[in-house]
Scaffold this active site. Sequence first.
Site, PDB file in Angstrom:
ATOM      1  N   GLY A  62      57.807  44.784 157.577  1.00 36.50           N
ATOM      2  CA  GLY A  62      58.627  43.710 158.131  1.00 36.50           C
ATOM      3  C   GLY A  62      57.705  42.541 158.401  1.00 36.50           C
ATOM      4  O   GLY A  62      56.825  42.259 157.592  1.00 36.50           O
ATOM      5  N   SER A  79      53.286  48.418 154.271  1.00 35.90           N
ATOM      6  CA  SER A  79      53.240  46.956 154.353  1.00 35.90           C
ATOM      7  C   SER A  79      52.682  46.512 155.719  1.00 35.90           C
ATOM      8  O   SER A  79      51.514  46.765 156.007  1.00 35.90           O
ATOM      9  CB  SER A  79      54.632  46.393 154.090  1.00 35.90           C
ATOM     10  OG  SER A  79      54.595  45.009 153.987  1.00 35.90           O
ATOM     11  N   ALA A  80      53.480  45.893 156.564  1.00 34.79           N
ATOM     12  CA  ALA A  80      52.992  45.480 157.884  1.00 34.79           C
ATOM     13  C   ALA A  80      52.403  46.669 158.654  1.00 34.79           C
ATOM     14  O   ALA A  80      51.439  46.515 159.409  1.00 34.79           O
ATOM     15  CB  ALA A  80      54.125  44.837 158.689  1.00 34.79           C
ATOM     16  N   HIS A 131      51.027  43.920 149.424  1.00 32.23           N
ATOM     17  CA  HIS A 131      51.746  43.093 148.446  1.00 32.23           C
ATOM     18  C   HIS A 131      50.792  42.137 147.754  1.00 32.23           C
ATOM     19  O   HIS A 131      51.153  40.993 147.471  1.00 32.23           O
ATOM     20  CB  HIS A 131      52.864  42.258 149.091  1.00 32.23           C
ATOM     21  CG  HIS A 131      53.743  43.014 150.015  1.00 32.23           C
ATOM     22  ND1 HIS A 131      54.728  43.860 149.570  1.00 32.23           N
ATOM     23  CD2 HIS A 131      53.784  43.073 151.363  1.00 32.23           C
ATOM     24  CE1 HIS A 131      55.348  44.381 150.620  1.00 32.23           C
ATOM     25  NE2 HIS A 131      54.797  43.926 151.711  1.00 32.23           N
ATOM     26  N   GLU A 135      51.714  46.078 145.063  1.00 28.20           N
ATOM     27  CA  GLU A 135      52.928  46.889 145.242  1.00 28.20           C
ATOM     28  C   GLU A 135      52.763  48.187 144.443  1.00 28.20           C
ATOM     29  O   GLU A 135      52.329  48.154 143.297  1.00 28.20           O
ATOM     30  CB  GLU A 135      54.149  46.132 144.705  1.00 28.20           C
ATOM     31  CG  GLU A 135      54.322  44.733 145.246  1.00 28.20           C
ATOM     32  CD  GLU A 135      55.391  44.634 146.294  1.00 28.20           C
ATOM     33  OE1 GLU A 135      56.377  45.376 146.190  1.00 28.20           O
ATOM     34  OE2 GLU A 135      55.235  43.826 147.219  1.00 28.20           O
TER      35      GLU A 135
END
Lengths: 226, 226
Positions: free
Chosen positions: A91, A124-125, A161, A177
Site C-alpha cells: 500500500g 511491497s511496502a 516494484h 515485480e
Amino acid sequence: MGSPRRLLLLSSSSLHGGGYLEHCQQHIQSFLGQKVKRVLFIPYALHDRDAYARTAREKFESLGYGLDSIHESCDPVEAIRKSEAIFIGGGNTFRLLKALYDNNLIHEIRKRVLEDGIPYIGSSAGSNVATISINTTNDMPIVYPPSLQALGLVPFNINPHYLDPDIKRTHMGGLREGTMLLVEGDKATLQGATGARLFLRGKKPTEHEPGTDFSFLLTDSNPLNP
Amino acid sequence: MGSPRRLLLLSSSSLHGGGYLEHCQQHIQSFLGQKVKRVLFIPYALHDRDAYARTAREKFESLGYGLDSIHESCDPVEAIRKSEAIFIGGGNTFRLLKALYDNNLIHEIRKRVLEDGIPYIGSSAGSNVATISINTTNDMPIVYPPSLQALGLVPFNINPHYLDPDIKRTHMGGLREGTMLLVEGDKATLQGATGARLFLRGKKPTEHEPGTDFSFLLTDSNPLNP
C-alpha cells in the site's frame, strides 16, 4: 551467534494481473511450513483495513492458514507478542510506517523476528519497512511518520516494484515485480522469476538472476542493530 | 487586500531534451521584466550546488539577469531579505525542503513573496515547495525534513512532472512537463504547451488547456495562512 530471523520479502502482491499473492503462493507455503497455524496480518498500508483483511484472509485460508488482522485486536502490541508469523501487506509505505510507530510496534516486531525467529512475510511496502529505512520508496508522502527508519530486519534498502534505471541511492536492491528475497538467519537468496538489480555505494549496479546468494548483504553494519 | 504575490511555477526545467529552461525562457523574461536586475538562486535540491549554480547563472545571464546563488552567501536569511527575485531549481524535493528548514528560510521567503511581492520562480521541486506541502512529490525520501509543510505561497498542492493517472490525493494539480502556472496576486493562469489535470476532493479529475483561469484555487483556505 547470528539471528534466527526468517523473512520472505516480496516485490509485489500480484504479477501481470494475476490473483492476489498467486505468483508466490508456493513460496509462502514452503516458507511458513506446517508448524505455523495462524498468520498475523498488518493491513496499515491501505486505508480500508477491513476490506484488506478480507482479501488477505481469503488467500491465506485457501493456503491452509488462519489469519488474524491486527486492526481487529484491542492490543496490537500483545497481538505481535502472541503471533506465530507476521505478514505485512503493501500500500502506501509512509502510511504503513507511521501506523507501525503510532501503535508502538517497531520494537516488538524486531524482537519477535530477530530474537524469536518467527517468520515475517512482507509485500511491497511491507518489504520496504523490513529494511533499515524507507528512503527508497517510490510512494507519495501522504502522511508524515516520526522517522524514515524502519524495522531494520535486514541491513540494506529495497526498492520494490523496481523499474527505473535512474535511481540515485547508493546501497539498495531493486526488486522487480515477481521477485522475492528469502532471508534465513545469515543467508539471503533471490527467488521468483524476474531478477533484481543491486546498487552498492561507489560501484556500478549489477544484475542478478533468481537463485543468487545475497548473504553478503547481511554482513554489513546495520545502524539499527550495531 | 490580497497578497501582492507573483509566482511562476514550472513543471520542469527542460522539455523533450531541450536546453535548460529553454522551453520557458520567454515566460521567465516577461515574468521578471526589466526592473529586476539580479535573481537569487536556491540550488539546495541538488547535491552539487556549485555546478547547479553555474548552469543557472549561465542561463539567467543569457536572458539579461545577474544571478547570485544562496549557497555562496554566508548569511542565507539576509540574502533572502535583500533579494529582488527568487528562483528555486528542481532536484530532490525532500533534500530541498530540509535545506530550507535547516537554513531557517521558510519564514523569510514567505514574507518576501507574500508581503513584499518579489517574483518567485520555481521549477519542479521548486514548484512543489511553493505549495502547502510536499505530500504530492514523486521523489524518493532520501532525507527527513522536519515537516512536509512547505512555503504555502499558494493554498493547493502540485504534482510536477505529472504522468500517472492513478494518483490518490484529493486536492492538487498535476502539471505535465512543459506546463507552468502563473500566479499574480489573486489571479492564477495556466501557461505552457501541455495542459494540466486538476484534482478536487470528491470530484472527478478534470483536464485544463493552457490559458485556463485557475484563480478560484487561490480562494481556498490555506492551513499555513488562515
